[in-house]
Motif scaffolding. Structure first.
Motif, mmCIF file in Angstrom:
data_model
loop_
_atom_site.group_PDB
_atom_site.id
_atom_site.type_symbol
_atom_site.label_atom_id
_atom_site.label_comp_id
_atom_site.label_asym_id
_atom_site.label_seq_id
_atom_site.Cartn_x
_atom_site.Cartn_y
_atom_site.Cartn_z
ATOM 1 N N GLY A 114 1.134 -15.172 7.442
ATOM 2 C CA GLY A 114 0.927 -13.391 7.204
ATOM 3 C C GLY A 114 1.879 -12.887 6.307
ATOM 4 N N GLY A 115 3.211 -13.440 6.461
ATOM 5 C CA GLY A 115 4.442 -12.952 5.601
ATOM 6 C C GLY A 115 4.135 -13.100 4.138
ATOM 7 N N LEU A 116 3.649 -14.147 3.988
ATOM 8 C CA LEU A 116 3.326 -14.406 2.284
ATOM 9 C C LEU A 116 2.185 -13.869 2.133
ATOM 10 C CD1 LEU A 116 3.797 -18.511 2.252
ATOM 11 C CD2 LEU A 116 5.277 -16.735 1.528
ATOM 12 N N ILE A 117 0.948 -13.669 2.709
ATOM 13 C CA ILE A 117 -0.059 -13.107 2.383
ATOM 14 C C ILE A 117 0.464 -11.578 2.001
ATOM 15 C CG2 ILE A 117 -2.318 -12.027 3.275
ATOM 16 C CD1 ILE A 117 -2.722 -14.660 4.640
ATOM 17 N N PHE A 118 1.152 -10.882 3.167
ATOM 18 C CA PHE A 118 1.812 -9.468 2.890
ATOM 19 C C PHE A 118 2.403 -9.378 1.407
ATOM 20 C CE2 PHE A 118 5.053 -6.367 2.822
ATOM 21 C CZ PHE A 118 4.599 -5.136 3.719
ATOM 22 N N GLY A 119 3.109 -10.457 1.234
ATOM 23 C CA GLY A 119 4.062 -10.322 -0.101
ATOM 24 C C GLY A 119 3.267 -10.154 -1.276
ATOM 25 N N VAL A 120 2.194 -10.978 -1.195
ATOM 26 C CA VAL A 120 1.015 -11.134 -2.125
ATOM 27 C C VAL A 120 0.362 -9.502 -2.524
ATOM 28 C CG1 VAL A 120 -1.222 -11.837 -3.014
ATOM 29 C CG2 VAL A 120 0.671 -13.595 -2.217
ATOM 30 N N GLY A 121 0.051 -9.083 -1.549
ATOM 31 C CA GLY A 121 -0.599 -7.865 -1.486
ATOM 32 C C GLY A 121 0.400 -6.597 -1.879
ATOM 33 N N TRP A 122 1.770 -6.681 -1.404
ATOM 34 C CA TRP A 122 2.792 -5.968 -1.658
ATOM 35 C C TRP A 122 3.191 -5.614 -3.191
ATOM 36 C CZ3 TRP A 122 8.606 -7.023 0.246
ATOM 37 C CH2 TRP A 122 9.411 -5.848 0.001
ATOM 38 N N GLY A 123 3.123 -7.145 -3.835
ATOM 39 C CA GLY A 123 3.272 -7.043 -5.370
ATOM 40 C C GLY A 123 2.298 -6.416 -6.211
ATOM 41 N N ILE A 124 1.021 -6.371 -5.480
ATOM 42 C CA ILE A 124 -0.115 -5.593 -6.436
ATOM 43 C C ILE A 124 0.051 -4.257 -6.245
ATOM 44 C CG2 ILE A 124 -2.579 -5.555 -6.638
ATOM 45 C CD1 ILE A 124 -2.414 -8.491 -5.697
ATOM 46 N N VAL A 125 0.083 -3.854 -4.715
ATOM 47 C CA VAL A 125 0.074 -2.390 -4.512
ATOM 48 C C VAL A 125 1.278 -1.635 -4.668
ATOM 49 C CG1 VAL A 125 0.256 -2.562 -1.941
ATOM 50 C CG2 VAL A 125 -0.862 -0.464 -2.697
ATOM 51 N N GLY A 126 2.496 -2.238 -4.529
ATOM 52 C CA GLY A 126 3.704 -1.748 -4.739
ATOM 53 C C GLY A 126 4.272 -0.857 -3.852
ATOM 54 N N TYR A 127 3.501 -0.749 -2.581
ATOM 55 C CA TYR A 127 4.014 0.136 -1.475
ATOM 56 C C TYR A 127 4.060 -0.784 0.020
ATOM 57 C CZ TYR A 127 3.298 4.033 -4.524
ATOM 58 O OH TYR A 127 3.110 4.763 -5.716
ATOM 59 N N CYS A 128 4.765 -0.663 0.922
ATOM 60 C CA CYS A 128 4.474 -1.200 2.177
ATOM 61 C C CYS A 128 3.976 -0.078 2.823
ATOM 62 C CB CYS A 128 5.685 -1.743 2.807
ATOM 63 S SG CYS A 128 7.166 -0.694 2.862
ATOM 64 N N PRO A 129 3.572 -0.334 4.218
ATOM 65 C CA PRO A 129 2.638 0.479 4.704
ATOM 66 C C PRO A 129 3.433 2.106 5.004
ATOM 67 C CG PRO A 129 2.590 -1.339 5.868
ATOM 68 C CD PRO A 129 3.192 -1.535 4.916
ATOM 69 N N ALA A 130 4.929 1.915 5.482
ATOM 70 C CA ALA A 130 5.542 2.966 5.873
ATOM 71 C C ALA A 130 5.826 3.801 4.211
ATOM 72 C CB ALA A 130 6.728 3.005 6.466
ATOM 73 N N THR A 131 6.116 3.165 3.121
ATOM 74 C CA THR A 131 6.443 3.699 2.041
ATOM 75 C C THR A 131 5.359 4.351 1.297
ATOM 76 O OG1 THR A 131 6.461 1.529 0.972
ATOM 77 C CG2 THR A 131 8.826 2.500 1.532
ATOM 78 N N ALA A 132 4.041 3.780 1.549
ATOM 79 C CA ALA A 132 2.742 4.371 0.924
ATOM 80 C C ALA A 132 2.558 5.732 1.258
ATOM 81 C CB ALA A 132 1.566 3.441 1.104
ATOM 82 N N MET A 133 2.987 5.794 2.610
ATOM 83 C CA MET A 133 2.848 7.337 3.291
ATOM 84 C C MET A 133 3.978 8.249 2.764
ATOM 85 S SD MET A 133 0.388 7.817 5.345
ATOM 86 C CE MET A 133 0.745 9.053 6.812
ATOM 87 N N GLY A 134 5.198 7.770 2.597
ATOM 88 C CA GLY A 134 6.210 8.457 1.903
ATOM 89 C C GLY A 134 5.607 8.835 0.404
ATOM 90 N N ALA A 135 5.313 7.780 -0.358
ATOM 91 C CA ALA A 135 4.829 7.990 -1.743
ATOM 92 C C ALA A 135 4.118 9.122 -1.894
ATOM 93 C CB ALA A 135 4.354 6.833 -2.241
ATOM 94 N N LEU A 136 2.911 9.278 -0.966
ATOM 95 C CA LEU A 136 2.090 10.475 -0.816
ATOM 96 C C LEU A 136 2.743 11.556 -0.881
ATOM 97 C CD1 LEU A 136 -0.987 11.138 -1.088
ATOM 98 C CD2 LEU A 136 -1.089 10.740 1.490
ATOM 99 N N GLY A 137 3.627 11.606 0.268
ATOM 100 C CA GLY A 137 4.120 13.016 0.384
ATOM 101 C C GLY A 137 5.042 13.481 -0.714
ATOM 102 N N GLU A 138 5.295 12.478 -1.659
ATOM 103 C CA GLU A 138 6.221 13.020 -3.016
ATOM 104 C C GLU A 138 5.270 13.222 -3.935
ATOM 105 O OE1 GLU A 138 10.129 10.784 -4.846
ATOM 106 O OE2 GLU A 138 8.441 9.570 -4.257
#
Lengths: 175, 175
Positions: B79-103
């Motif tokens: 799960g950690g490795l899969i998360f990392g693969v997605g993270w490298g593509i989207v560039g946000y983790c779940p909490a920071t994606a919400m923060g990025a939207l706020g900004e």
């Protein structure tokens, strides 16, 4: 209150404040930071509207019921806090494509948005399989010296570093 | 205090702090994964350092409880490795994606939508994963001090020294 209008705080100072916030949260309400379970609950809400019987019978939605809880509100709060912070430092602006992405993949919005959507799917599948994200496993897990936190966070970065290298290549071309 | 109110207030503070530290930006997250800009690592490790000391201090006083996620090597590593693969593509983790939207970084909307879809897909696969990957290497809710049978304060001192050593190295290298 000039410090609140500053555009950037040192990551060490900001990290220390976040650390104090986490301790206060645990002390006052017993809640550790986390974010990814909320996406399960949100997905549960949406699927419930379409197929309530199916959701009621699914193991994972029984385990993580579609409900608004502490973490759900915490995740919404993160959006609000970021909004307020960027508002008072006058940094709030609509950005459709991040600049580093644009430098590598061009200004196409569609390309970035499709990648963000697909990346988001992979991120959350991984987070749920690992049972946490950089908030739950990373901050809360490591603060408790949990082995699951250390293993997961190392794997988050390992997977991310490999993909970043594939997408951007090696070397220090940034800036 | 009302649990939901506590959640949103804690989230607002956390989002505010993360925006000020600039850790909710795609460029900062990819900067870390490209090993060029350690802002998010400095932020996370400082948060962990402060919270770790505070949490174990309050724990020794009997004022709080830990909330440890189980160590399941199959889930945490895969799960950690899969998360990392997605993270490298989207560039946000779940909490920071919400923060990025706020900004105002609205490419994160597509990341957030993907995350909800990813949670739904995981729920479909959960019964199968529960019988397979999530049984591989299950060590239960274990911390590093418990696994090693060493006093937690000794581990905390070693970890703090290691984190501070990393900070010194980052600053020397200008990362």
């Amino acid at each position: 209150m000039n410090v609140l209008r500053e555009k950037k705080w040192s990551p060490y100072a900001a990290g220390a404040l976040a650390g104090i916030l986490l301790v206060l949260s645990v002390f006052i309400t017993g809640k550790y930071f986390g974010a990814s379970t909320t996406f399960v609950r949100a997905a549960g809400f949406i699927e419930q509207a379409v197929a309530p019987d199916k959701v009621a019978s699914m193991d994972y939605f029984i385990k993580e019921k579609a409900k608004v809880d502490w973490q759900f509100m915490f995740v919404i709060g993160v959006l609000l806090g970021s909004l307020v912070s960027s508002w008072i430092s006058k940094e709030k602006k609509a950005v459709a494509v991040p600049s580093m992405w644009e430098g590598r993949f061009g200004p196409s919005r569609m390309r970035r948005w499709v990648a963000a959507f697909l990346g988001g799917i992979v991120v959350m599948f991984g987070a749920r399989l690992a049972d946490g994200c950089p908030s739950g496993h990373g901050l809360s897990g490591l603060a408790q010296i949990a082995l699951s936190g250390y293993i997961s966070l190392i794997c988050f970065f390992l997977g991310g570093v490999i993909i970043a290298r594939m997408l951007y290549g090696g070397g220090n071309s940034h800036e | 205090m009302n649990e939901l109110l506590a959640g949103v207030i804690t989230g607002i503070f956390f989002g505010f702090i993360m925006q000020k530290a600039q850790v909710i930006r795609y460029d900062r997250q990819l900067g870390a994964l490209r090993l060029q800009d350690m802002t998010i690592v400095k932020f996370m490790l400082t948060t962990i350092l402060i919270a770790m000391v505070g949490i174990y201090f309050l724990l020794d006083l009997g004022l709080i409880k830990l909330s440890i996620k189980p160590l399941i090597l199959g889930g945490n590593i895969l799960g950690g490795l899969i998360f990392g693969v997605g993270w490298g593509i989207v560039g946000y983790c779940p909490a920071t994606a919400m923060g990025a939207l706020g900004e105002g970084r609205y490419d994160s909307v597509f990341g957030l939508l993907g995350m909800m879809v990813g949670a739904g897909i995981f729920a479909e696969f959960y019964p199968m994963l529960k019988r397979t990957v999530l049984t591989w290497g299950d060590f239960g809710r274990i911390t590093l001090p418990a696994a090693l049978g060493i006093n937690h304060w000794l581990i905390i001192v070693i970890l703090c020294a290691a984190f501070i050593g990393l900070f010194v190295w980052f600053e020397k290298k200008g990362l």
